[in-house]
Design a protein around this motif. Structure first.
Motif, short mmCIF file in Angstrom:
data_model
loop_
_atom_site.label_atom_id
_atom_site.label_comp_id
_atom_site.label_asym_id
_atom_site.label_seq_id
_atom_site.Cartn_x
_atom_site.Cartn_y
_atom_site.Cartn_z
N VAL A 194 0.76 -1.19 -0.07
CA VAL A 194 0.30 -0.17 -0.10
C VAL A 194 1.38 1.46 -0.25
O VAL A 194 1.29 0.96 1.14
CB VAL A 194 -0.52 -0.06 1.44
N THR A 195 0.56 2.12 -1.32
CA THR A 195 0.96 2.86 -1.07
C THR A 195 1.02 4.55 -0.83
O THR A 195 1.06 5.61 -0.36
CB THR A 195 2.36 3.27 -1.89
N GLY A 196 -0.55 4.50 -0.50
CA GLY A 196 -1.00 5.84 -0.59
C GLY A 196 -3.13 5.32 -0.42
O GLY A 196 -3.00 4.40 -0.83
N GLU A 197 -2.96 7.04 -0.29
CA GLU A 197 -5.04 6.62 0.23
C GLU A 197 -5.57 7.36 -0.39
O GLU A 197 -5.29 8.72 -0.33
CB GLU A 197 -4.90 6.28 1.72
N VAL A 198 -6.32 7.27 -0.56
CA VAL A 198 -8.30 8.45 -1.55
C VAL A 198 -9.03 7.97 -1.14
O VAL A 198 -9.34 7.08 -0.67
CB VAL A 198 -7.86 8.50 -2.79
N SER A 199 -9.75 9.54 -0.52
CA SER A 199 -11.05 9.34 0.42
C SER A 199 -11.64 10.57 0.04
O SER A 199 -10.98 11.67 -0.52
CB SER A 199 -10.74 9.62 2.40
N ALA A 200 -12.73 10.13 0.09
CA ALA A 200 -14.08 11.92 -0.41
C ALA A 200 -14.99 11.60 0.63
O ALA A 200 -15.43 10.43 1.05
CB ALA A 200 -14.20 10.88 -2.24
#
Length: 159
Positions: A119-125
């Motif tokens: 896992v290299t990152g996360e996107v949330s909305a």
């Protein structure tokens, strides 16, 4: 009767018609009260309702892209060096025999490549409500009372 007298006579006739128009037949047009009378005054007000409409949407999704990566990996391997040298005909007691064999193993490092996922990152909305002001304009109608007096009247205004 001169030319200009004709115009003056027309003007007098117009004044008489206007005077007759101002006189009101009070028996038909006006409701007379004995002592008290009132008018209800009305005016318009705005009725404003708000409602939600869908104006668009946002979709989050992932795509898979390929990237070729070149990595330099240091590896080693064995080299066999054969050296010859001349010997000054030295005498020996060893007889000449059948074949003599020397076995030298040679090795080398090989590269084995495997892959694993990290896992290299996360996107949330998320959504939030933002308050704005929208200006609404419309023409409103309003009843106002006007008091006319005819003849010799004594009016007291209590506002």
């Amino acid at each position: 009767m001169g030319f200009f007298d004709l115009f003056n006579e027309e003007e007098e006739t117009k004044k008489e018609i206007r005077k007759e128009a101002r006189e009101v037949d009070r028996r038909e047009d006006v409701e007379f009260a004995e002592e008290n009378a009132h008018l209800d005054l009305r005016e318009e007000e705005l009725d404003i309702d708000k409602y939600r409409v869908e104006t668009g949407d946002v979709t989050l999704h992932k795509d898979i892209v390929e990237e070729e990566k070149t990595v330099n990996v240091p590896v080693s391997h064995d080299q066999v060096i054969i050296e010859r040298r001349a010997v000054d005909h030295e005498p020996t007691d060893d007889p000449i025999t059948e074949e003599e064999t020397i076995h030298i193993p040679v090795t080398a490092e090989k590269v084995d490549v495997d892959k694993h996922t990290v896992v290299t990152g996360e996107v949330s909305a998320h959504k939030r409500s933002v308050q704005e002001t929208e200006q609404v304009r419309d023409v409103l109608h309003k009843e106002v009372a006007e008091v006319e007096s005819h003849g010799d009247t004594d009016i007291i205004r209590e506002d």
